[in-house]
Write an enzyme that holds these catalytic residues in place. Sequence first.
Site, PDB file in Angstrom:
ATOM      1  N   TYR A   1       0.839  -1.213   0.000  1.00 40.39           N
ATOM      2  CA  TYR A   1       0.000   0.000   0.000  1.00 40.39           C
ATOM      3  C   TYR A   1       0.865   1.251   0.000  1.00 40.39           C
ATOM      4  O   TYR A   1       1.842   1.349   0.751  1.00 40.39           O
ATOM      5  CB  TYR A   1      -0.917   0.013   1.232  1.00 40.39           C
ATOM      6  CG  TYR A   1      -1.723   1.279   1.384  1.00 40.39           C
ATOM      7  CD1 TYR A   1      -2.979   1.416   0.795  1.00 40.39           C
ATOM      8  CD2 TYR A   1      -1.227   2.359   2.128  1.00 40.39           C
ATOM      9  CE1 TYR A   1      -3.711   2.581   0.931  1.00 40.39           C
ATOM     10  CE2 TYR A   1      -1.951   3.529   2.263  1.00 40.39           C
ATOM     11  CZ  TYR A   1      -3.195   3.632   1.662  1.00 40.39           C
ATOM     12  OH  TYR A   1      -3.914   4.786   1.792  1.00 40.39           O
TER      13      TYR A   1
ATOM     14  N   GLU B   1      -4.158   7.123  -3.466  1.00 40.70           N
ATOM     15  CA  GLU B   1      -3.596   5.863  -2.984  1.00 40.70           C
ATOM     16  C   GLU B   1      -3.426   4.886  -4.130  1.00 40.70           C
ATOM     17  O   GLU B   1      -4.187   4.922  -5.106  1.00 40.70           O
ATOM     18  CB  GLU B   1      -4.454   5.241  -1.882  1.00 40.70           C
ATOM     19  CG  GLU B   1      -5.829   4.791  -2.311  1.00 40.70           C
ATOM     20  CD  GLU B   1      -6.607   4.118  -1.186  1.00 40.70           C
ATOM     21  OE1 GLU B   1      -6.294   4.367   0.000  1.00 40.70           O
ATOM     22  OE2 GLU B   1      -7.521   3.342  -1.496  1.00 40.70           O
TER      23      GLU B   1
END
Length: 358
Positions: free
Chosen positions: A101, A189
């Site tokens: 991530y 993201e």
Amino acid sequence: MRLLEHEVKAILSEAGIPVPRGRVARTPEEAREVARELGVPVAVKAQVPVGKRGKAGGIKLASTPEEAEEAARAILSMEVWGHRPESVLVEEAVRVGAEHYLGTILDRSARRMVLMTTPYGGMDVEESAALHPEAMARVEVNPLVGLAQFQVRKLAWNISRDPEVAKQLAGVISAFWDLVERYDLLMAEINPLAVTEDGRVLALDARAEVDDNSLFRHPQFSRRAHSTNPRERMAEEAGVTYVELDGDVGTMANGAGLAMATMDLVAEAGGRPANFCDVGGGASAKAVEAAMRVITSNPRVRVVLVNALCGITSGEDVARGIAGAVSSLGLSPDALVVRLEGFRAEEGAKILREAGIG
């Protein structure tokens, strides 16, 4: 403005961040042709401005062009967390070795953007972050200095200690930050940021939100019907500030601070707010009625709490707006809780009683 996955991937690719090969399709037949061009297997992904699409059935794998067509047909006819897709992204399926991530968000208390990485990416990243808080690396970026290389290395090494992979990750993180600055992103993201079985780093999925106040600098991101939740778009057109949440208690107040306090009170009492709604300090009856229309159009809302502290706003105007909404929308007075205080609140309460409310 929340961008769609294919829009985010276009700017990622422009910045040199590797993404899977793919193309947008707006019909099932077009999806079949894209799958044939790419070669199978492929992933067919709903293009809506929300996360967790996989859990809602908005991402399907296909082993043949015909399966891709059927997957696109199913996705284009469904709703994904309240959004109906107008297109799908058909892209090559990738053999993933590990999912990580990379994200950034504006920390309003620090008045800085914060960059974060964790080796635990994928569909349940929030749960993984809660289970492994020590695995989350976080750096604040000084707007006057920018992202320093030692911060980039810290974020990259937090994901992988393999020198070759960490080198690729550092390049991705630096390019990612350049995009955040260039496009005035409030949130972005890459999840998952994948390392493939052959050691390549790929952005498999991505989200981003552009600051609305900067859109004049980014004409390529003109306002589109699918850029927001339809109720948020309706509120914007009416001049009402509305942000949808996942609860079932609708809330409305006149003033952002009071609106937030009202949501806190609902949560403290064990309820779950369905939205943030601020009609403004000088709201008219028309604005109040429009806000009620937006709030009650959410199928999850069971009851609406109106909390109005009237100063510039007249209690009569608030009451007329509520009464007008009850009359025009056929709302049940039993599903309304109204608190009126301040300027002409007694006159407003009389209007509500005459309308059968309270």
